[in-house]
Design a protein around this motif. Structure first.
Motif, PDB file in Angstrom:
ATOM      1  N   LEU A 198      26.768   1.153  30.408  1.00 24.83           N
ATOM      2  CA  LEU A 198      27.392   1.311  31.775  1.00 24.83           C
ATOM      3  C   LEU A 198      25.907   0.009  32.405  1.00 24.83           C
ATOM      4  CD1 LEU A 198      28.601   2.931  34.019  1.00 24.83           C
ATOM      5  CD2 LEU A 198      26.841   4.613  34.511  1.00 24.83           C
ATOM      6  N   TYR A 199      26.889  -0.752  33.308  1.00 23.93           N
ATOM      7  CA  TYR A 199      26.205  -1.490  34.132  1.00 23.93           C
ATOM      8  C   TYR A 199      26.288  -1.948  35.569  1.00 23.93           C
ATOM      9  CZ  TYR A 199      26.497  -3.011  29.082  1.00 23.93           C
ATOM     10  OH  TYR A 199      26.073  -3.299  28.021  1.00 23.93           O
ATOM     11  N   TYR A 200      25.410  -2.522  36.186  1.00 22.63           N
ATOM     12  CA  TYR A 200      25.865  -2.903  37.733  1.00 22.63           C
ATOM     13  C   TYR A 200      25.777  -4.362  38.483  1.00 22.63           C
ATOM     14  CZ  TYR A 200      24.844  -0.970  42.337  1.00 22.63           C
ATOM     15  OH  TYR A 200      25.028  -1.331  43.989  1.00 22.63           O
ATOM     16  N   ARG A 201      25.681  -4.419  38.998  1.00 23.22           N
ATOM     17  CA  ARG A 201      25.784  -5.567  39.461  1.00 23.22           C
ATOM     18  C   ARG A 201      26.819  -5.753  40.627  1.00 23.22           C
ATOM     19  NH1 ARG A 201      26.400 -11.671  37.560  1.00 23.22           N
ATOM     20  NH2 ARG A 201      28.321 -11.981  39.585  1.00 23.22           N
ATOM     21  N   ASP A 202      26.248  -6.469  42.259  1.00 21.74           N
ATOM     22  CA  ASP A 202      27.316  -5.907  43.357  1.00 21.74           C
ATOM     23  C   ASP A 202      27.666  -4.917  43.609  1.00 21.74           C
ATOM     24  OD1 ASP A 202      26.132  -9.279  43.301  1.00 21.74           O
ATOM     25  OD2 ASP A 202      27.799  -9.411  42.805  1.00 21.74           O
ATOM     26  N   ARG A 203      27.036  -3.757  43.818  1.00 19.53           N
ATOM     27  CA  ARG A 203      27.861  -2.513  44.382  1.00 19.53           C
ATOM     28  C   ARG A 203      28.731  -1.839  42.990  1.00 19.53           C
ATOM     29  NH1 ARG A 203      27.892  -3.631  50.343  1.00 19.53           N
ATOM     30  NH2 ARG A 203      26.613  -5.323  51.073  1.00 19.53           N
ATOM     31  N   ILE A 204      28.705  -3.005  41.975  1.00 17.35           N
ATOM     32  CA  ILE A 204      29.965  -2.538  41.055  1.00 17.35           C
ATOM     33  C   ILE A 204      29.563  -1.946  39.614  1.00 17.35           C
ATOM     34  CG2 ILE A 204      32.244  -2.870  40.170  1.00 17.35           C
ATOM     35  CD1 ILE A 204      32.622  -2.169  43.094  1.00 17.35           C
ATOM     36  N   TYR A 205      29.710  -0.508  39.346  1.00 18.85           N
ATOM     37  CA  TYR A 205      29.394  -0.068  38.108  1.00 18.85           C
ATOM     38  C   TYR A 205      30.754  -0.582  37.610  1.00 18.85           C
ATOM     39  CZ  TYR A 205      25.640   2.921  39.964  1.00 18.85           C
ATOM     40  OH  TYR A 205      24.796   3.033  40.961  1.00 18.85           O
ATOM     41  N   PRO A 235      21.163  -1.083  41.404  1.00 21.78           N
ATOM     42  CA  PRO A 235      21.979   0.707  41.306  1.00 21.78           C
ATOM     43  C   PRO A 235      21.194   1.767  42.150  1.00 21.78           C
ATOM     44  CG  PRO A 235      21.265   0.077  39.310  1.00 21.78           C
ATOM     45  CD  PRO A 235      20.727  -0.892  39.901  1.00 21.78           C
ATOM     46  N   PRO A 236      21.348   2.688  42.645  1.00 23.27           N
ATOM     47  CA  PRO A 236      20.772   3.479  43.804  1.00 23.27           C
ATOM     48  C   PRO A 236      21.280   5.069  43.041  1.00 23.27           C
ATOM     49  CG  PRO A 236      22.835   3.371  44.791  1.00 23.27           C
ATOM     50  CD  PRO A 236      22.576   2.270  43.650  1.00 23.27           C
ATOM     51  N   GLY A 237      19.936   5.057  43.039  1.00 23.52           N
ATOM     52  CA  GLY A 237      19.380   6.751  42.566  1.00 23.52           C
ATOM     53  C   GLY A 237      19.150   6.746  40.314  1.00 23.52           C
ATOM     54  N   VAL A 238      18.971   5.878  39.875  1.00 23.47           N
ATOM     55  CA  VAL A 238      19.656   5.802  38.599  1.00 23.47           C
ATOM     56  C   VAL A 238      18.018   4.760  38.210  1.00 23.47           C
ATOM     57  CG1 VAL A 238      21.706   6.210  38.184  1.00 23.47           C
ATOM     58  CG2 VAL A 238      20.776   3.674  38.280  1.00 23.47           C
ATOM     59  N   ARG A 239      17.949   5.337  36.955  1.00 22.02           N
ATOM     60  CA  ARG A 239      16.838   4.655  36.084  1.00 22.02           C
ATOM     61  C   ARG A 239      17.405   3.044  35.857  1.00 22.02           C
ATOM     62  NH1 ARG A 239      13.720   6.356  31.482  1.00 22.02           N
ATOM     63  NH2 ARG A 239      12.716   4.804  31.868  1.00 22.02           N
ATOM     64  N   TRP A 240      17.084   1.708  35.925  1.00 17.70           N
ATOM     65  CA  TRP A 240      17.283   0.618  35.310  1.00 17.70           C
ATOM     66  C   TRP A 240      16.703  -0.630  34.900  1.00 17.70           C
ATOM     67  CZ3 TRP A 240      15.146  -3.170  37.993  1.00 17.70           C
ATOM     68  CH2 TRP A 240      15.191  -3.288  38.753  1.00 17.70           C
ATOM     69  N   GLY A 242      43.777   5.040  30.527  1.00 18.40           N
ATOM     70  CA  GLY A 242      42.974   6.058  31.572  1.00 18.40           C
ATOM     71  C   GLY A 242      41.761   5.314  31.283  1.00 18.40           C
ATOM     72  N   GLY A 243      40.435   5.928  31.224  1.00 16.15           N
ATOM     73  CA  GLY A 243      39.087   5.849  31.129  1.00 16.15           C
ATOM     74  C   GLY A 243      38.567   6.559  31.949  1.00 16.15           C
ATOM     75  N   GLY A 244      37.912   6.992  31.948  1.00 11.83           N
ATOM     76  CA  GLY A 244      36.552   7.497  33.006  1.00 11.83           C
ATOM     77  C   GLY A 244      35.720   8.632  31.532  1.00 11.83           C
ATOM     78  N   TYR A 245      35.148   9.093  32.306  1.00 10.36           N
ATOM     79  CA  TYR A 245      34.444   9.997  30.769  1.00 10.36           C
ATOM     80  C   TYR A 245      35.080  11.110  31.072  1.00 10.36           C
ATOM     81  CZ  TYR A 245      29.661   8.077  32.326  1.00 10.36           C
ATOM     82  OH  TYR A 245      29.187   7.238  32.520  1.00 10.36           O
ATOM     83  N   TYR A 266      35.784  -1.304  32.509  1.00 10.18           N
ATOM     84  CA  TYR A 266      36.604   0.224  33.346  1.00 10.18           C
ATOM     85  C   TYR A 266      35.118  -0.688  34.757  1.00 10.18           C
ATOM     86  CZ  TYR A 266      39.133   2.925  30.386  1.00 10.18           C
ATOM     87  OH  TYR A 266      40.300   2.654  29.251  1.00 10.18           O
ATOM     88  N   TRP A 267      36.105   0.196  36.003  1.00  9.75           N
ATOM     89  CA  TRP A 267      34.786  -0.645  36.797  1.00  9.75           C
ATOM     90  C   TRP A 267      34.644   0.646  38.210  1.00  9.75           C
ATOM     91  CZ3 TRP A 267      36.522  -0.349  42.034  1.00  9.75           C
ATOM     92  CH2 TRP A 267      37.806  -1.304  41.586  1.00  9.75           C
ATOM     93  N   SER A 268      33.933   1.101  38.680  1.00 12.17           N
ATOM     94  CA  SER A 268      33.848   1.759  40.072  1.00 12.17           C
ATOM     95  C   SER A 268      32.636   1.855  40.917  1.00 12.17           C
ATOM     96  CB  SER A 268      33.515   3.391  39.128  1.00 12.17           C
ATOM     97  OG  SER A 268      33.619   4.106  40.458  1.00 12.17           O
ATOM     98  N   GLU A 269      32.980   1.724  42.060  1.00 15.54           N
ATOM     99  CA  GLU A 269      32.191   1.858  42.549  1.00 15.54           C
ATOM    100  C   GLU A 269      30.725   2.934  42.556  1.00 15.54           C
ATOM    101  OE1 GLU A 269      33.637   1.854  46.537  1.00 15.54           O
ATOM    102  OE2 GLU A 269      34.469   0.244  46.298  1.00 15.54           O
ATOM    103  N   HIS A 270      30.361   3.874  41.401  1.00 16.38           N
ATOM    104  CA  HIS A 270      30.203   5.086  41.648  1.00 16.38           C
ATOM    105  C   HIS A 270      29.593   5.686  39.835  1.00 16.38           C
ATOM    106  CE1 HIS A 270      30.742   6.036  46.137  1.00 16.38           C
ATOM    107  NE2 HIS A 270      32.528   6.318  45.410  1.00 16.38           N
ATOM    108  N   ARG A 271      28.460   5.705  39.739  1.00 16.63           N
ATOM    109  CA  ARG A 271      28.274   5.578  38.501  1.00 16.63           C
ATOM    110  C   ARG A 271      29.122   6.488  37.849  1.00 16.63           C
ATOM    111  NH1 ARG A 271      24.200   7.432  40.968  1.00 16.63           N
ATOM    112  NH2 ARG A 271      22.753   9.781  40.090  1.00 16.63           N
ATOM    113  N   ASP A 272      29.739   7.330  37.881  1.00 13.76           N
ATOM    114  CA  ASP A 272      30.425   9.000  37.428  1.00 13.76           C
ATOM    115  C   ASP A 272      31.713   9.711  37.616  1.00 13.76           C
ATOM    116  OD1 ASP A 272      29.556   9.635  39.806  1.00 13.76           O
ATOM    117  OD2 ASP A 272      27.711  11.081  39.302  1.00 13.76           O
ATOM    118  N   GLY A 273      31.802   8.768  38.856  1.00 11.80           N
ATOM    119  CA  GLY A 273      33.572   8.576  39.456  1.00 11.80           C
ATOM    120  C   GLY A 273      34.224   7.717  39.412  1.00 11.80           C
TER     121      GLY A 273
END
Length: 115
Positions: A62-69, A40-45, A112-115, A78-85
Motif C-alpha cells: 500500500l502506497y500513497y501520493r497526492d491524496r491517493i492510495y 498520508p493521514p492517520g497511518v505510520r509511513w 474487483g479488488g479491494g480487501y 487499484y487506487w482509492s482516496e481512502h486506505r481501507d475504502g
C-alpha cells in the motif's frame, strides 16, 4: 553515595547503545519527502525516494501520493482516496516509481479488488 551513582551509571550506560531506529539509512529511507507531498493521514509511513511515494507501514503493498492510495493486489493496481475504502481499478496513472517496481509482475487483471 558516590558508589551508588557510579553503579547506576554503569547499569544505565549500556542501555543507551540499545536504541532501535526504524528505517535507518537503509535504501535512503531516512530522507525526508519533498515539501510538495503531504504524508498520508492517520497511518505510520516511510518516504521511499526510489519509488517517489509514501509506503504505508502495516499494510502490504500500500502506497500513497497526492491524496491517493495505490494498492498492488492479485496481480493488478487499484487506487482509492481512502486506505481501507472503495478500491477502483484503472483510469488512474501510477507514480513512475511504482510502475517500474512492479512492471515485471504486472499482468492484465479484470474484476474487483479491494480487501
Amino acid at each position: 553515595m558516590k558508589l551508588r551513582y557510579l553503579l547506576y551509571l554503569v547499569m544505565v550506560l549500556p542501555l543507551a547503545a540499545c536504541t532501535v531506529h526504524v528505517g535507518g539509512d537503509r535504501d535512503g529511507w531516512d530522507r525526508e519527502p519533498p515539501a510538495h507531498y503531504a504524508p498520508p493521514p492517520g497511518v505510520r509511513w516511510r518516504w521511499d525516494p526510489d519509488l517517489d511515494v509514501f509506503v504505508v507501514l502495516g499494510w502490504p503493498h500500500l502506497y500513497y501520493r497526492d491524496r491517493i492510495y495505490y494498492r498492488w493486489h492479485d496481480g493488478g493496481w487499484y487506487w482509492s482516496e481512502h486506505r481501507d475504502g472503495h478500491w477502483n481499478q484503472g483510469k488512474r496513472r501510477l507514480p513512475p516509481g511504482l510502475s517500474k517496481k512492479y512492471h515485471s509482475r504486472h499482468r492484465n487483471h479484470g474484476g474487483g479488488g479491494g480487501y
